[in-house]
Motif scaffolding. Structure first.
Motif, PDB file in Angstrom:
ATOM      1  N   ALA A 266      -5.947   0.504   0.543  1.00  0.00           N
ATOM      2  CA  ALA A 266      -7.003  -0.599   0.788  1.00  0.00           C
ATOM      3  C   ALA A 266      -6.263  -1.360   2.138  1.00  0.00           C
TER       4      ALA A 266
ATOM      5  N   GLN B 113     -13.529   7.356  -1.441  1.00  0.00           N
ATOM      6  CA  GLN B 113     -13.214   5.747  -1.067  1.00  0.00           C
ATOM      7  C   GLN B 113     -12.847   5.042  -2.490  1.00  0.00           C
TER       8      GLN B 113
ATOM      9  N   SER C 127     -10.154   2.335  -1.525  1.00  0.00           N
ATOM     10  CA  SER C 127      -9.673   2.117  -0.504  1.00  0.00           C
ATOM     11  C   SER C 127     -10.186   1.133   0.478  1.00  0.00           C
ATOM     12  N   HIS C 128     -11.288   0.227  -0.102  1.00  0.00           N
ATOM     13  CA  HIS C 128     -11.680  -0.855   0.237  1.00  0.00           C
ATOM     14  C   HIS C 128     -11.539  -2.121  -0.591  1.00  0.00           C
ATOM     15  N   GLU C 129     -11.924  -3.361  -0.059  1.00  0.00           N
ATOM     16  CA  GLU C 129     -11.926  -4.296  -1.116  1.00  0.00           C
ATOM     17  C   GLU C 129     -12.901  -4.044  -2.402  1.00  0.00           C
TER      18      GLU C 129
END
Ligand SMILES: Cc1ncc(C[n+]2csc(CCOP(=O)(O)OP(=O)(O)O)c2C)c(N)n1
Ligand code: SF4
Ligand SMILES: [Mg+2]
Lengths: 628, 338
Positions: free
Chosen positions: A233, A15, A76-78
């Motif tokens: 993301a 991630q 892949s996230h904030e």
């Protein structure tokens, strides 16, 4: 020139990744980090960075004092921080390794240039034996890469000097890192050929070769079994670019100038970490930006006052030591009631302090560091991209209230980078500015200190017939602006100037709370600690704790609803990179028993230490489930 | 058809504020001469800006009906630079004192001169801090007894003209408050010069340093203790105009013309465009060893700061076209998220 990357080894999806690149300040670590950041952003990852460089420009090669680092988290996230925990550390020499190894957790990936662990290198790093031979190395996934030799072999065909060939090794390292995390090489190849000349330049060709060799090395070396992949993301739709804080500040200023139909005058004196704003603005003379490198900070702020009197958008920037020098003139600007911006990119203090490190210890200086009753509005940027917004808000306030407005940034924001949604310039509302052309006094001369409903005086500018007037630092009679020593008038003027600042709250949005609107613990943060505080609060919320975040951007005046928000929580925790400056203001203003979490180490907060503090000051979820 | 332009008078430049200097102060005379020449200079009041620091002298802007800024101690040159750089259309005057310009503001003073911003700076030199009631200043003479030097000043004084020469000012002049004709002429010359014009005015502070310039002011002594510089003319002085200045090696010497052995042609001819070494030597002529020069020491043409700065802006626009923010934001690597 596209990447013909082959991936024969298995790929492991993750991630997010946090990498730190460390080496000699001459090794190009900042360049490497910036390239990795841009490339990751282009792949759609969210990114946050933390460049960390020594105060010396070129400390002796190979010494601990000369170690320069760049940390980046891509995910892949904030992400709102450059990451607490390193997944990988890339060390170009022994000094870099020993000064950073403590931050690499057990099992972390450690890539070193083993060619730079010779006796002379160890001596420069003040080491008796090679750290690579220590038993502690077994704690890490150590990959020893003969980078110097492999780079030399790779670029042999270009006939470079030994020195030139050696300089290519950072691109070799980059190639390996790119392979490891599935980074596309195109943007960096474009960069190489742009920087070192067109396709015919041997330096450019050699660097390209080094980059590709690093990639190929990853493909073939047995020690690394697989590479990683990180999905894009899910950022809000739009067109993005990467932006650094100081760059965003410069662009925001130019945008504010355009929105108000003003030419910008920028008077400054070089100081770390603010100088890059000058470097950036100096490039944009064709936007009508007039930059002036003055003889000192006092001249810089005074030149801005002159330009403001002449009707321009006047800006001055500095860091703590320079802001101290500007103090008297800021008082003058306040007395003249002229709009201008004073920007403080904070660094470690006091005195020369830690010039290249971050700190938030100028809040009380900008609040109170002037003689007499001299309040001014103070705004604080929360992230690199926010610098763009905040200076425009500050300019709107300055022109509406006819006051200098202070904007705080810090070294962490200034040099940090993040993806930035590019605004549609045509949709930005104008910032209306009005210069009177007619006398406002039917019975005599123009009254420069007549006021509107916000208590702002008219911005009459030289060249306007019939509006000649004199302004100065002596106390003046309201309305006429004539010198006045009348006791009641002085009280009245002090009150008016304070009320003008208070009126800023009417022009600004109310304070937002992230999380439940009431509950157990309210974390209050400001400035560059936003990302870390937000991440920590979100983590605590996910654990089921009743914790909310109020991140303040308007330091003076505070948003009008702040007191009421505070009253809805049992406890208040204020983490700051100072010894409790906002806490002092909050406690005295709202009579609340806020506790602080204070750190002055020249480093940003880690999420982990914030979460620990939140645990200390909030009830554990079993006893008190989170309220929705 | 001719349009009758309104003719400006000194009164048009008089503000509604009461003048608050001590009776007998030399500042009155400078104010009067300034108001006399402003109409002759011909710039309308709304296009004229007076900027001052702090000191008795720096109250000046309140008394002229133009735009004005009474700033902070020593910083007027910096305020004026910011204004002139962004508003080259204005006629800008800096009014300062010996403490204001040479002590607290010394840094700004030299940088203003070396940059050659097109404005006029008038330094009221009374060799004392007037407003703070009588401490010595950087131009006070050695041994001068003041409130802060009861046993006499031990600092070596600064010579404002020498400083200006060192900073390569393009216009340097000196005048005397009581010599009203000369003062008016000098102010007009300063206004006419393009670039920074620096005028030192000997100003009597009759309260704290009375008579500091008596030698240059009194009718009885002034012809022998000052020498008026006139471009292209031999350097002659004395009540009977019987003395002259001659260059002897690397030094000046006073020569007697009355004896007839030395002719006018043997004397130094004043040249406002002379190399700065010579101007520097003129600035070192000090009472009582030499007559002190008054008049224009130097008047040379050089590109002004604002011309150079604005020139780069114009050049950038001509080369790249006017800036486009959207284009700038979209330049380099961008990506789309949908
Ligand atoms: C920052 C600061 N320091 C000190 C002062 C006090 N001060 C006001 S005027 C002055 C000296 C003025 O002397 P000069 O410039 O020669 O002007 P004059 O009064 O003789 O015309 C001083 C020390 C001040 N106003 N501000
Ligand atoms: S103190 Fe001196 S300089 Fe000041 S007003 Fe009085 S006489 Fe003039
Ligand atoms: Mg004086």
């Amino acid at each position: 020139m596209t990447t013909e990357a082959t991936l024969n080894k298995p790929v492991k999806p993750v991630q997010g990744i946090t990498v730190r690149l460390v080496g000699d300040s001459g090794d190009g670590m900042q360049l490497l980090g910036t390239q990795l950041t841009n490339t990751s952003a282009l792949l759609g990852n969210d990114v946050a960075t933390f460049p960390d460089f020594p105060a010396e420009i070129r400390a002796p090669r190979g010494t601990r004092a000369g170690v320069s680092g760049f940390q980046v988290q891509f995910a892949s996230h904030e992400v709102h921080t450059p990451g607490d925990t390193l997944d990988a550390l890339v060390a170009m020499n022994p000094a870099a390794l020993v000064t950073n190894l403590a931050d690499l957790p057990k099992g972390g990936l450690l890539i070193v240039n083993e060619d730079s662990f010779e006796d002379k290198d160890l001596k420069l790093a003040k080491l008796k034996t090679s750290p690579l031979e220590e038993p502690a190395m077994e704690n890490y996934r150590l990959i020893k890469v003969p980078m110097t030799r492999l780079t030399k072999e790779a670029v042999a065909e270009f006939g470079l000097s030994v020195k030139e060939a050696d300089r290519c090794k950072n691109f070799f390292a980059m190639g390996l890192v790119y392979w490891l995390y599935g980074r596309n090489m195109d943007a960096t190849l474009r960069f190489i050929h742009g920087k070192f000349g067109d396709g015919k330049s041997v330096i450019a060709q050699a660097n390209e070769k080094a980059l590709r060799s690093g990639w190929a090395f990853g493909e073939t070396i047995e020690g690394i079994g697989h590479s990683y992949s990180i999905e894009p993301a899910k950022l809000p739709p739009g067109t993005y670019r990467n932006i650094m804080g100081n760059q965003a500040m410069a662009w925001g200023l130019m945008t504010a100038a355009q929105r108000s139909g003003k030419e910008m005058f920028y008077g400054t004196y070089p100081i770390t970490p603010a100088s890059d704003i000058l470097h950036e603005l100096a490039k944009f003379k064709n936007f009508g930006v007039c930059t002036f490198q003055a003889e000192d900070e006092i001249a810089a702020v005074c030149s801005a006052i002159g330009a403001a009197y002449g009707g321009k958008m006047a800006v001055t920037t500095s860091s703590g030591p320079g802001i101290a020098l500007k103090a008297e003139a800021m008082g003058l600007a306040l007395m003249l009631e002229l709009p201008m911006l004073v920007i403080d990119v904070q660094r470690g203090g006091p005195s020369t302090g830690l010039p290249t490190k971050t700190e938030q210890a100028d809040l009380l200086q900008v609040m109170f560091g002037r003689n007499g009753e001299a309040p001014l509005p103070v705004l604080a940027a929360q992230s690199p991209g926010d610098c763009f917004e905040i200076v425009q808000e500050a300019w709107m306030l300055a022109t509406k209230l006819m006051l200098p407005v202070i904007v705080l940034s810090d070294g962490y924001i200034a040099n940090g980078a993040e993806p930035w949604p590019i605004p549609d310039v045509s949709k930005l509302a104008p910032i209306p500015v009005n210069h009177p052309e007619h006398n406002n006094n039917p019975d005599g001369p123009f009254k420069p200190y007549m006021r509107d409903e916000l208590l702002a005086r008219p911005w009459a500018i030289p060249g306007t017939e019939g509006l000649m007037h004199r302004v100065g630092g002596l106390e003046k009679e309201d309305g006429t602006g004539n010198i006045s020593y009348d006791p009641d008038n002085h009280q009245k003027m002090v009150n008016i100037r304070a009320q003008k600042v208070a009126n800023a709250a009417k022009l600004l949005p109310p304070q937002q709370v992230i999380g439940p609107q009431s509950g157990d613990l309210l974390v209050i943060s400001w400035g560059g600690t936003y990302g870390a505080c937000l991440t920590a609060v979100q983590q605590a919320q996910a654990e089921g704790r009743s914790v909310s975040l109020a991140h303040i951007r308007y330091m003076n005046p505070f948003p009008s609803n702040l007191g009421e928000i505070i009253s809805r929580f049992e406890n208040v925790l204020i983490p700051e990179l100072n010894m409790g400056q906002l806490r002092l203001l909050i406690r005295s203003r709202y009579l609340v028993d806020a506790v602080g979490f204070n750190k002055v180490k020249g480093k940003p907060f880690t999420v982990r230490e914030l979460v620990e503090k939140i645990h200390e000051h909030s009830k554990s979820p079993s006893r008190s489930p989170a309220r929705a | 058809m001719s349009i009758a332009l309104p003719v400006l008078k000194a009164d048009d430049f008089t503000s509604d504020q009461d003048v608050r200097w001590c009776p007998g102060c030399g500042d009155y005379s400078i104010l009067a001469q300034m108001k006399k020449v402003l109409p002759e200079i011909g710039v309308p009041p709304e296009k004229t800006v007076f900027i001052s620091g702090i000191g008795c002298s720096s109250r000046f802007p309140y008394y002229v009906n133009t735009y004005g800024v009474h700033s902070i101690h020593g910083r007027a040159p910096a305020v004026a630079t910011g204004l002139k750089l962004t508003r080259p259309d204005l006629s800008v005057w800096v009014i300062t004192g010996d403490g204001d310009a040479l002590s607290i503001g010394g840094n700004h003073f030299i940088h203003l001169l070396r940059r050659n911003v097109d404005l006029n700076i008038v330094l009221f030199n009374n060799r004392i801090y007037g407003l703070t009631k009588g401490q010595f200043s950087p131009t006070s003479v050695e041994g001068q007894v003041t409130k802060s030097t009861p046993m006499g000043v031990v600092d070596h004084p600064l010579n404002p003209i020498s400083v200006a020469v060192g900073a390569e000012a393009t216009f340097i002049a000196r005048s005397v408050d009581s010599n009203v004709k000369h003062l008016a002429y000098t102010l007009k010359r300063a206004a006419a010069h393009k670039g920074t014009s620096f005028v030192e005015v000997y100003q009597n502070c009759n309260v704290f340093n009375d008579g500091a310039f008596a030698y240059a002011q009194d009718k009885a002594t002034r012809d022998d203790s000052t020498i008026e510089l006139e471009h292209g003319k031999p350097m002659i002085f004395g009540k009977d105009r019987d003395k002259g200045i001659r260059l002897n090696g690397f030094n000046f010497e006073i020569v007697n013309l009355a004896e007839g052995k030395i002719k006018e042609d043997d004397l130094l001819f004043h040249d406002e465009k002379a190399p700065s070494t010579l101007v520097y030597m003129l600035s070192r002529m000090r009472h009582p060893h030499f007559p002190e020069p008054i008049g224009v020491f130097r008047d040379v043409v050089s590109e002004t700061f604002e011309e150079a700065v604005r020139g780069q802006i114009d050049e950038a626009i001509a080369k790249k076209g006017p800036g486009n923010l959207q284009k700038l934001f979209m330049s380099g690597d961008t990506w789309k998220v949908s």
